[in-house]
Write a protein that holds these residues in place. Structure first.
Motif, PDB file in Angstrom:
ATOM      1  N   ALA A 165       0.831  -1.211   0.000  1.00  0.00           N
ATOM      2  CA  ALA A 165       0.000   0.000   0.000  1.00  0.00           C
ATOM      3  C   ALA A 165       0.862   1.257   0.000  1.00  0.00           C
ATOM      4  CB  ALA A 165      -0.943  -0.005   1.212  1.00  0.00           C
ATOM      5  N   THR A 166       2.018   1.193   0.653  1.00  0.00           N
ATOM      6  CA  THR A 166       2.908   2.353   0.661  1.00  0.00           C
ATOM      7  C   THR A 166       3.901   2.307  -0.503  1.00  0.00           C
ATOM      8  OG1 THR A 166       2.733   2.506   3.056  1.00  0.00           O
ATOM      9  CG2 THR A 166       4.584   3.632   2.039  1.00  0.00           C
ATOM     10  N   ALA A 167       4.538   1.151  -0.715  1.00  0.00           N
ATOM     11  CA  ALA A 167       5.630   1.085  -1.698  1.00  0.00           C
ATOM     12  C   ALA A 167       5.153   1.423  -3.107  1.00  0.00           C
ATOM     13  CB  ALA A 167       6.265  -0.303  -1.673  1.00  0.00           C
ATOM     14  N   HIS A 168       3.932   0.990  -3.465  1.00  0.00           N
ATOM     15  CA  HIS A 168       3.512   1.238  -4.843  1.00  0.00           C
ATOM     16  C   HIS A 168       3.257   2.723  -5.089  1.00  0.00           C
ATOM     17  CE1 HIS A 168      -0.641   1.911  -3.720  1.00  0.00           C
ATOM     18  NE2 HIS A 168      -0.908   2.185  -4.968  1.00  0.00           N
ATOM     19  N   LEU A 169       3.087   3.512  -4.006  1.00  0.00           N
ATOM     20  CA  LEU A 169       2.912   4.962  -4.167  1.00  0.00           C
ATOM     21  C   LEU A 169       4.195   5.648  -4.634  1.00  0.00           C
ATOM     22  CD1 LEU A 169       0.753   6.067  -1.109  1.00  0.00           C
ATOM     23  CD2 LEU A 169       0.090   6.048  -3.519  1.00  0.00           C
ATOM     24  N   ALA A 170       5.336   4.960  -4.441  1.00  0.00           N
ATOM     25  CA  ALA A 170       6.613   5.551  -4.862  1.00  0.00           C
ATOM     26  C   ALA A 170       6.552   5.936  -6.339  1.00  0.00           C
ATOM     27  CB  ALA A 170       7.758   4.567  -4.598  1.00  0.00           C
ATOM     28  N   GLY A 171       5.908   5.097  -7.135  1.00  0.00           N
ATOM     29  CA  GLY A 171       5.789   5.373  -8.567  1.00  0.00           C
ATOM     30  C   GLY A 171       4.890   6.570  -8.869  1.00  0.00           C
ATOM     31  N   GLU A 172       4.063   6.976  -7.904  1.00  0.00           N
ATOM     32  CA  GLU A 172       3.157   8.121  -8.103  1.00  0.00           C
ATOM     33  C   GLU A 172       3.814   9.443  -7.742  1.00  0.00           C
ATOM     34  OE1 GLU A 172       0.003   7.666  -9.288  1.00  0.00           O
ATOM     35  OE2 GLU A 172       0.305   5.489  -9.353  1.00  0.00           O
ATOM     36  N   CYS A 173       4.987   9.382  -7.110  1.00  0.00           N
ATOM     37  CA  CYS A 173       5.597  10.645  -6.647  1.00  0.00           C
ATOM     38  C   CYS A 173       7.089  10.695  -6.982  1.00  0.00           C
ATOM     39  CB  CYS A 173       5.333  10.879  -5.162  1.00  0.00           C
ATOM     40  SG  CYS A 173       5.868   9.563  -4.068  1.00  0.00           S
TER      41      CYS A 173
END
Lengths: 216, 216
Positions: A165-173
């Motif tokens: 849930a957190t790690a995949h957000l890396a690609g969004e920012c």
């Protein structure tokens, strides 16, 4: 039926919704927009004095806060939490790592760079720090994944839900995930798990309303 | 017998030693001085790839990292972890709060202001942020303690050990605890618990060596 107070585009809230979907648990959803101060109203603060989402109402006047505590509550006793004490502690180990080393960096970067207008300028100094520490945490994950398919060591479990849930957000920012081959392959493995749901992370998209388990 | 790899003046390591002492569990202690890079040697990184202490060796080639995962492993099944699912989740809730909202601020402030020479100047900007967020976390704790004697809600449990190990450091690094009446009273209640041990936090004091449960 449980009630989940949730910020649609918050990584911690998404984590709780992802777990509820994967565990096929129906729930009543209350959308809270923290950008509009809805987690700081007297009504909400009476439910959770720390003013944070997600928050799970498990019975009259009974609430559980902190996304990973919610995950443990929902999943313990089922297939996504191991039974032997060492594996249980190692599952919690990765969940504490997620909240201490990953979320404060990648979650903060996503929040201020993507969700809050002007946030990038306001937190330019912190962004450098979050980026450095976020990459360090991703490297720790990538190293683990050299030898294991999942963070439930060799099977998918709630530690994977927490970290995904957190790690995949890396690609969004604007984190560059290309050097983290193992992390990228693991993200795809998680996305193929039964019950997986996603979110349109772009801030201009409408927020859906749900009153039950949501399928992707 | 367990082996604990521990930094003598680290809040997270002290937390593990405090739990071992309160649970009256003997252990072999290996002091690791992170200021001398002892948690970044190839030997230590082979045990814990994230290069962090505390680390508990629970059997040949079996290790648990993250202080609060260690606490759960040591205490679950005993009197310091509740048995009903909601209370268990609320205990974890406070332990995640400790690692997410308290330790990164008060723990970081103590580390850079007290332990590392020149750290205060190096992290002047971050110190402002840590101070603001540290006070906010202390306020959340103080509000809870208006209505409860402990974070195990009405009895002392491992959530109190986790929060105490970090919160009491606030007094070592220039946080003003005088407005937090309830926190100050709770710190004293924790210090009166059976098995409580303390540390001389001043950096110039010698590091004791122990091979068993240590009493204050």
């Amino acid at each position: 039926m449980y009630t989940l107070y949730s910020m649609h585009r918050g990584g911690n809230s998404y984590k709780a919704r992802l777990a509820l979907a994967m565990l096929d648990i129906p729930y009543h959803l209350v959308n809270i927009d923290i950008l509009r101060g809805e987690s700081r109203t007297p009504t909400f603060l009476a439910l959770n004095p720390s003013g944070q989402v997600p928050l799970l109402e498990v019975g009259p006047q009974h609430y559980i806060a902190e996304s990973n505590a919610i995950l443990w509550f929902l999943a313990d006793g089922g297939p996504l939490v191991p039974t032997d004490p060492v594996s249980r502690a190692q599952t919690l180990q990765w969940m504490f790592f997620e909240q201490h080393s990953l979320e404060p960096n990648i979650g903060s970067a996503y929040f201020w760079m993507v969700l809050v207008k002007g946030g990038r300028e306001l937190h330019a100094y912190s962004l450098e720090d979050w980026t450095e520490k976020g990459y360090r945490a991703l490297q720790v994950m990538d190293n683990h994944l050299k030898h294991h398919a999942y963070f439930g060591i060799d099977c998918f479990n709630i530690a994977d839900i927490a970290l995904y849930a957190t790690a995949h957000l890396a690609g969004e920012c604007e984190f560059d995930l290309s050097p983290f081959t193992n992390v990228r392959a693991w993200l795809k493995r998680v996305e193929r798990q039964p019950g997986f749901v996603t979110v349109d992370w772009r801030p201009e998209q409408p927020v859906p309303q749900h009153d039950a388990t949501v399928r992707a």
